[in-house]
Design an enzyme around this catalytic site. Structure first.
Site, PDB file in Angstrom:
ATOM      1  N   TYR A 263      16.353   2.561 -13.020  1.00 36.63           N
ATOM      2  CA  TYR A 263      15.115   2.033 -13.004  1.00 36.63           C
ATOM      3  C   TYR A 263      15.135   0.889 -14.288  1.00 36.63           C
ATOM      4  O   TYR A 263      14.868  -0.377 -13.980  1.00 36.63           O
ATOM      5  CB  TYR A 263      14.073   2.832 -13.510  1.00 36.63           C
TER       6      TYR A 263
ATOM      7  N   VAL B 113       1.620  10.659 -19.119  1.00 40.11           N
ATOM      8  CA  VAL B 113       1.269  11.747 -19.849  1.00 40.11           C
ATOM      9  C   VAL B 113      -0.285  11.787 -19.902  1.00 40.11           C
ATOM     10  O   VAL B 113      -0.944  12.742 -19.626  1.00 40.11           O
ATOM     11  CB  VAL B 113       2.022  12.029 -21.121  1.00 40.11           C
TER      12      VAL B 113
ATOM     13  N   LEU C 201       0.814  -1.134  -0.008  1.00 42.64           N
ATOM     14  CA  LEU C 201      -0.064  -0.040   0.079  1.00 42.64           C
ATOM     15  C   LEU C 201       0.659   1.202  -0.066  1.00 42.64           C
ATOM     16  O   LEU C 201       0.317   2.379   0.454  1.00 42.64           O
ATOM     17  CB  LEU C 201      -1.139   0.029   1.036  1.00 42.64           C
TER      18      LEU C 201
ATOM     19  N   ARG D   2       5.761   7.945 -28.817  1.00 40.70           N
ATOM     20  CA  ARG D   2       5.681   7.047 -27.738  1.00 40.70           C
ATOM     21  C   ARG D   2       4.805   5.989 -28.241  1.00 40.70           C
ATOM     22  O   ARG D   2       3.903   6.276 -29.165  1.00 40.70           O
ATOM     23  CB  ARG D   2       5.095   7.902 -26.400  1.00 40.70           C
TER      24      ARG D   2
ATOM     25  N   GLY E  99      17.305  14.435 -21.902  1.00 40.67           N
ATOM     26  CA  GLY E  99      17.293  13.130 -21.758  1.00 40.67           C
ATOM     27  C   GLY E  99      16.037  12.479 -22.379  1.00 40.67           C
ATOM     28  O   GLY E  99      15.606  11.347 -22.204  1.00 40.67           O
TER      29      GLY E  99
ATOM     30  N   ALA F 173       6.624  -2.626  -7.615  1.00 39.69           N
ATOM     31  CA  ALA F 173       7.742  -2.226  -8.054  1.00 39.69           C
ATOM     32  C   ALA F 173       7.801  -0.729  -7.722  1.00 39.69           C
ATOM     33  O   ALA F 173       6.860  -0.046  -7.345  1.00 39.69           O
ATOM     34  CB  ALA F 173       7.973  -2.273  -9.534  1.00 39.69           C
TER      35      ALA F 173
HETATM   36  N1  LIG Z   1       2.292   1.730 -16.290  1.00 40.18           N
HETATM   37  C1  LIG Z   1       3.152   1.765 -17.027  1.00 40.18           C
HETATM   38  O1  LIG Z   1       3.021   2.672 -18.051  1.00 40.18           O
HETATM   39  C2  LIG Z   1       4.104   0.824 -16.949  1.00 40.18           C
HETATM   40  C3  LIG Z   1       5.106   0.921 -17.962  1.00 40.18           C
HETATM   41  C4  LIG Z   1       6.116  -0.236 -18.175  1.00 40.18           C
HETATM   42  C5  LIG Z   1       6.140  -0.908 -16.931  1.00 40.18           C
HETATM   43  N2  LIG Z   1       5.238  -0.901 -16.031  1.00 40.18           N
HETATM   44  C6  LIG Z   1       5.585  -1.851 -14.609  1.00 40.18           C
HETATM   45  O2  LIG Z   1       4.302  -2.531 -14.465  1.00 40.18           O
HETATM   46  C7  LIG Z   1       4.114  -2.613 -12.956  1.00 40.18           C
HETATM   47  C8  LIG Z   1       2.989  -2.078 -12.326  1.00 40.18           C
HETATM   48  O3  LIG Z   1       2.797  -0.639 -12.725  1.00 40.18           O
HETATM   49  P1  LIG Z   1       1.624   0.215 -12.254  1.00 40.18           P
HETATM   50  O4  LIG Z   1       1.702   1.250 -13.395  1.00 40.18           O
HETATM   51  O5  LIG Z   1       0.563  -0.474 -11.967  1.00 40.18           O
HETATM   52  O6  LIG Z   1       2.280   0.904 -10.986  1.00 40.18           O
HETATM   53  P2  LIG Z   1       1.733   1.375  -9.676  1.00 40.18           P
HETATM   54  O7  LIG Z   1       2.285   2.259  -8.952  1.00 40.18           O
HETATM   55  O8  LIG Z   1       0.116   1.727  -9.937  1.00 40.18           O
HETATM   56  O9  LIG Z   1       1.237   0.016  -8.842  1.00 40.18           O
HETATM   57  C9  LIG Z   1       2.488  -0.635  -8.241  1.00 40.18           C
HETATM   58  C10 LIG Z   1       1.944  -1.348  -6.938  1.00 40.18           C
HETATM   59  O10 LIG Z   1       2.937  -1.838  -6.166  1.00 40.18           O
HETATM   60  C11 LIG Z   1       2.947  -1.723  -4.798  1.00 40.18           C
HETATM   61  N3  LIG Z   1       4.067  -1.882  -4.332  1.00 40.18           N
HETATM   62  C12 LIG Z   1       5.196  -1.035  -4.467  1.00 40.18           C
HETATM   63  N4  LIG Z   1       6.294  -1.401  -3.814  1.00 40.18           N
HETATM   64  C13 LIG Z   1       5.729  -2.551  -2.768  1.00 40.18           C
HETATM   65  C14 LIG Z   1       6.530  -3.490  -2.310  1.00 40.18           C
HETATM   66  N5  LIG Z   1       7.871  -3.110  -1.917  1.00 40.18           N
HETATM   67  N6  LIG Z   1       5.896  -4.497  -1.722  1.00 40.18           N
HETATM   68  C15 LIG Z   1       4.647  -4.538  -1.946  1.00 40.18           C
HETATM   69  N7  LIG Z   1       4.011  -3.735  -2.727  1.00 40.18           N
HETATM   70  C16 LIG Z   1       4.614  -2.884  -3.499  1.00 40.18           C
HETATM   71  C17 LIG Z   1       2.370  -0.239  -4.592  1.00 40.18           C
HETATM   72  O11 LIG Z   1       1.702  -0.022  -3.478  1.00 40.18           O
HETATM   73  C18 LIG Z   1       1.287  -0.364  -5.982  1.00 40.18           C
HETATM   74  O12 LIG Z   1      -0.069  -0.587  -5.435  1.00 40.18           O
HETATM   75  C19 LIG Z   1       5.485  -2.179 -12.213  1.00 40.18           C
HETATM   76  O13 LIG Z   1       6.311  -3.075 -12.118  1.00 40.18           O
HETATM   77  C20 LIG Z   1       5.964  -1.190 -13.453  1.00 40.18           C
HETATM   78  O14 LIG Z   1       7.550  -0.852 -13.508  1.00 40.18           O
HETATM   79  C21 LIG Z   1       4.260   0.104 -15.787  1.00 40.18           C
END
Ligand SMILES: NC(=O)c1ccc[n+]([C@@H]2O[C@H](COP(=O)([O-])OP(=O)(O)OC[C@H]3O[C@@H](n4cnc5c(N)ncnc54)[C@H](O)[C@@H]3O)[C@@H](O)[C@H]2O)c1
Length: 331
Positions: free
Chosen positions: A157, A198, A33, A222, A287, A92
């Site tokens: 990252y 975005v 959370l 993108r 960048g 993540a």
């Molecule tokens: N959204 C995008 O455009 C995108 C693009 C490329 C990759 N990703 C990858 O997809 C995944 C999900 O992305 P998202 O957009 O849903 O992100 P988000 O931040 O909405 O969700 C991530 C969730 O992980 C939880 N979390 C973070 N650290 C934690 C930990 N140590 N232990 C347990 N829970 C933890 C957070 O509370 C959150 O609910 C990530 O790995 C992200 O790197 C997302």
């Protein structure tokens, strides 16, 4: 099937949970959370909070189980994985800027945390591990991004995601854990109210009466993939014939300039009876990659998956979701 979603309270995880529940699967979420909130799951099915002992006892059908815990906590990871057929590892640090500000903390969650989940999945005998990776793992390469290119990460990252990808491959070879790595493009859609990407940012800004700032001339490109398409890809990767750490580009395979995105989103506002948002051009960001899109033919061949939602339709559906409840635009 029993699906464990780490980070399941976030944008992608909650959308995936919604689809899995609708398809009749049992869903368990492990989330600390730090970003996501339990409310993200509340509209999907009855939410059942569980502790490690409850997780070990078995899975609940007809509800989403939420185990509040950290992926770096070995006991929590082990309990959450017990009985899972598929682990989708989404938890993540999801930001490039955060990783630049604090690369060690980013490594701790994105590399050590992934290793911990792989260990837990292996020990529990889970059938499939799906890693949410990113084009950032590939980094600065000649577009289109595809699986055959040599990675060239340009942020901590990206480096951490690349290391996590390598561990998935190693766990396949060393321990026979079936895994798939999905490199997502720019994901947008409903449930993204808290995201800094975005599309969500522009929608929040326009609803707050603020103009959009387009960095540079807006000609940078993108690859925007709609969440509904992305969720289908994750389910395909979770259920496809055995996979051994293979990487898949998951995106729309379409190159869209930021100007085109802004124009299409402005059209969605007008179609919803809202004023056309104001836009201005600002400084080009240091960048900022000039071109970025993905070749997704491997996912088409191996997973039978292709993005289907046209950008105008996806943006209208995203805006409708934000407009349905004003609290969604406050993150
Ligand atoms: N959204 C995008 O455009 C995108 C693009 C490329 C990759 N990703 C990858 O997809 C995944 C999900 O992305 P998202 O957009 O849903 O992100 P988000 O931040 O909405 O969700 C991530 C969730 O992980 C939880 N979390 C973070 N650290 C934690 C930990 N140590 N232990 C347990 N829970 C933890 C957070 O509370 C959150 O609910 C990530 O790995 C992200 O790197 C997302």
């Amino acid at each position: 099937m029993q699906w464990l979603l780490t980070g399941g309270c976030g944008f992608i995880g909650s959308a995936l949970a919604e689809r899995l529940v609708a398809e009749g699967h049992a869903v368990r979420v492990l989330d600390n959370l730090s970003v996501g909130k339990p409310e993200a799951l509340a509209d999907i099915a009855p939410l059942r909070r569980i502790e490690a002992q409850g997780a070990a006892a078995g899975w609940t059908r007809g509800a989403v189980e939420l185990m509040v815990g950290d992926i770096r906590d070995a006991d929590a990871a082990a309990a959450a994985c017990r009985g899972a057929a598929v682990v989708v590892h989404l938890a993540a640090n999801a930001g490039v800027m955060q990783s630049i500000a604090n690369p060690r903390a980013d490594m701790d969650v994105n590399v050590a945390g992934t290793l911990g989940m792989l260990e837990a999945a292996r020990a529990a005998g889970c059938g499939r591990f799906v890693l949410a990776s990113s084009n950032a793992a590939l980094g600065a390469v000649e577009p289109p991004a595809h699986e055959g290119r040599a990675p060239n990460p340009v942020s901590p990252y990206g480096a951490a995601k690349l290391a996590a990808e390598a561990y998935c491959l190693a766990y396949h070879h060393a321990y026979g854990l079936s895994s798939a790595v999905l490199r997502f493009g720019n994901v947008y859609g409903p449930r993204s109210g808290h995201k800094g990407s975005v599309v969500a940012l522009f929608i929040r800004q326009a609803l707050a009466g603020q103009p959009w700032e387009i960095h540079g001339d807006g000609g940078q490109t993108r690859d925007f993939v709609f969440i509904g398409d992305l969720v289908r890809a994750v389910i395909a990767a979770g259920t496809a014939a055995p996979l051994g750490g293979e990487v898949f580009q998951i995106a729309s395979a379409r190159e869209t300039t930021i100007n085109e995105l802004a124009d299409t989103l402005a059209g969605a506002f007008e179609a919803a009876g809202r004023p056309r948002p104001a836009m201005r051009h600002g400084e080009r960001r240091a960048g900022d990659v000039a071109r970025n899109y993905s070749d997704t033919s491997k996912a088409a061949e191996r997973l039978g998956w292709r993005a289907e939602t046209p950008l105008p339709e996806g943006l209208c559906r995203t805006l409708d979701w934000f407009l349905a409840d004003p609290r969604r635009a406050t993150g």
